[in-house]
Design an enzyme around this catalytic site. Sequence first.
Site, mmCIF file in Angstrom:
data_model
loop_
_atom_site.group_PDB
_atom_site.id
_atom_site.type_symbol
_atom_site.label_atom_id
_atom_site.label_comp_id
_atom_site.label_asym_id
_atom_site.label_seq_id
_atom_site.Cartn_x
_atom_site.Cartn_y
_atom_site.Cartn_z
ATOM 1 N N CYS A 1 -3.568 -3.437 1.584
ATOM 2 C CA CYS A 1 -3.471 -2.490 0.473
ATOM 3 C C CYS A 1 -4.863 -2.162 -0.048
ATOM 4 O O CYS A 1 -5.474 -2.966 -0.764
ATOM 5 C CB CYS A 1 -2.616 -3.079 -0.649
ATOM 6 S SG CYS A 1 -0.990 -3.662 -0.126
ATOM 7 N N GLU B 1 -5.691 4.091 -3.012
ATOM 8 C CA GLU B 1 -5.033 4.300 -4.303
ATOM 9 C C GLU B 1 -4.826 5.794 -4.520
ATOM 10 O O GLU B 1 -5.429 6.622 -3.821
ATOM 11 C CB GLU B 1 -5.881 3.712 -5.428
ATOM 12 C CG GLU B 1 -6.080 2.210 -5.306
ATOM 13 C CD GLU B 1 -6.882 1.624 -6.461
ATOM 14 O OE1 GLU B 1 -7.247 2.389 -7.387
ATOM 15 O OE2 GLU B 1 -7.140 0.410 -6.435
ATOM 16 N N PRO B 2 -3.975 6.163 -5.488
ATOM 17 C CA PRO B 2 -3.749 7.593 -5.736
ATOM 18 C C PRO B 2 -5.030 8.383 -5.970
ATOM 19 O O PRO B 2 -5.129 9.547 -5.581
ATOM 20 C CB PRO B 2 -2.854 7.580 -6.988
ATOM 21 C CG PRO B 2 -2.096 6.289 -6.888
ATOM 22 C CD PRO B 2 -3.073 5.309 -6.292
ATOM 23 N N TRP C 1 -0.154 4.480 0.292
ATOM 24 C CA TRP C 1 -0.323 4.611 1.744
ATOM 25 C C TRP C 1 -0.424 3.241 2.423
ATOM 26 O O TRP C 1 -1.149 3.088 3.400
ATOM 27 C CB TRP C 1 -1.547 5.464 2.098
ATOM 28 C CG TRP C 1 -1.604 6.777 1.418
ATOM 29 C CD1 TRP C 1 -2.588 7.234 0.593
ATOM 30 C CD2 TRP C 1 -0.630 7.826 1.482
ATOM 31 N NE1 TRP C 1 -2.291 8.491 0.130
ATOM 32 C CE2 TRP C 1 -1.081 8.882 0.658
ATOM 33 C CE3 TRP C 1 0.598 7.978 2.139
ATOM 34 C CZ2 TRP C 1 -0.376 10.061 0.485
ATOM 35 C CZ3 TRP C 1 1.307 9.159 1.961
ATOM 36 C CH2 TRP C 1 0.820 10.180 1.148
ATOM 37 N N THR D 1 0.835 0.558 4.800
ATOM 38 C CA THR D 1 1.757 0.251 5.894
ATOM 39 C C THR D 1 2.425 -1.090 5.599
ATOM 40 O O THR D 1 1.741 -2.071 5.334
ATOM 41 C CB THR D 1 1.012 0.182 7.232
ATOM 42 O OG1 THR D 1 0.437 1.464 7.508
ATOM 43 C CG2 THR D 1 1.950 -0.193 8.369
ATOM 44 N N GLU E 1 -7.308 5.679 8.004
ATOM 45 C CA GLU E 1 -8.454 4.823 8.346
ATOM 46 C C GLU E 1 -9.754 5.618 8.433
ATOM 47 O O GLU E 1 -10.607 5.388 9.294
ATOM 48 C CB GLU E 1 -8.188 4.060 9.647
ATOM 49 C CG GLU E 1 -7.045 3.083 9.490
ATOM 50 C CD GLU E 1 -7.292 1.773 10.180
ATOM 51 O OE1 GLU E 1 -8.455 1.353 10.287
ATOM 52 O OE2 GLU E 1 -6.317 1.165 10.604
#
Length: 405
Positions: A128, A131-132, A162, A164, A385
């Site tokens: 993680c 961020e927005p 976002w 995964t 990425e």
Amino acid sequence: MSAFSLQLTDDQRTVRDWVHAFAADVLRPAAAEWDEREETPWPILQEAAKAGLYSLDFFSTQAFDPTGLGIPLAMEELFWGDAGLGLAITGTTLAAAGVVANGTPDQVATWAPQMFGTPDDVKVAAFCSSEPDAGSDVSAMRTRATHDDTTGEWILNGVKTWATNGGIAHIHVVVATVDPALGARGQASFVVPPATPGLTQGQKFKKHGIRASHTAEVVLDNVRIPGDCLLGGKDKLDERLARAREGTRSGRTNAAMATFESSRPAVGAQAVGIARAAYEYALDYAKTREQFGRPIIDNQAVAFTLADMRTRIDAARLLVWRASWMAATGQPFDAAEGSMSKLYAGETAKWVTTNAMQILGGNGFTRDYPVERMHRDSAVYTIFEGTSEIQRLVIARTISGTPIR
């Protein structure tokens, strides 16, 4: 000194062929179903785990290939099978890479095995970072980590996006800001253990492609974790922050970038796999599809497009292999060769799948043919990425030595 060679070893060919067989026999027949379902393919993960493919042992063995080619070879074959299912199988490795890049040996030994679970009880992990309001600009990260001096715990607050496997993961690896005044140099990585109160899944995204891979927001609301969940330990963090406050470089990139640097060539290999799958399908189609009384591959426009597709795929693979070899052998990325490989492979996948659809004509635009799905899946490879624009920025800054903005 041995002569230069691009010949794979017997072991590498054996692993490549084994993964290819799994991709052909298990992933391809299931790809369309899980793309439509847009759900985590737990039965596929379990089958991969029982085969020995979804496991810490497999990925670590490939990662320690002295040539650096173990991971890209496996990634290309998996994503040749299907990108959505491939990402469901490999998504955990990004979190594992985050622990390996930033953690102590004891932390790696503690947390990495838990990320995969067992063949009878499969688990996944999530990394993680985004961020927005902080995607490409990691220095804008707002998720905060504060230390409770009384209990020795860390307290995490913020929203990640976002991610995964976000929210469904057994283990979450979270990049957070410890000292906002230091920007990207004031960040650190933390492990959030299973069932920790305060961590919840936010919005699950309905995506254009790679739809068998779960992508969601992760909400951190006063998440308390033990002090030893700080990757690298507090002493090293305090030393690094002190150097940053003094204005001296620590010789080490920030927590998120350390993870992405190690994963970019592998992501490039995924894109190569998608591109190769689309090219092979278009080639076979062009040999059998007849128009005006002859196969369409007899037309120079189609044949030349296929020639360019194959050339670009091979060039992308060589860039990926070079970057992977350089990383494995400790060669410095003096021209941002890792970013080069991801940039070119990602854009190649989009270009090849677009042209594969064009060769199939109207059929290529339908879900009855797999190139439509491959085209949707390829789109993310110029975005996640590190977008293509960010890769170009990294390359430009590296080769010029100037802070290009």
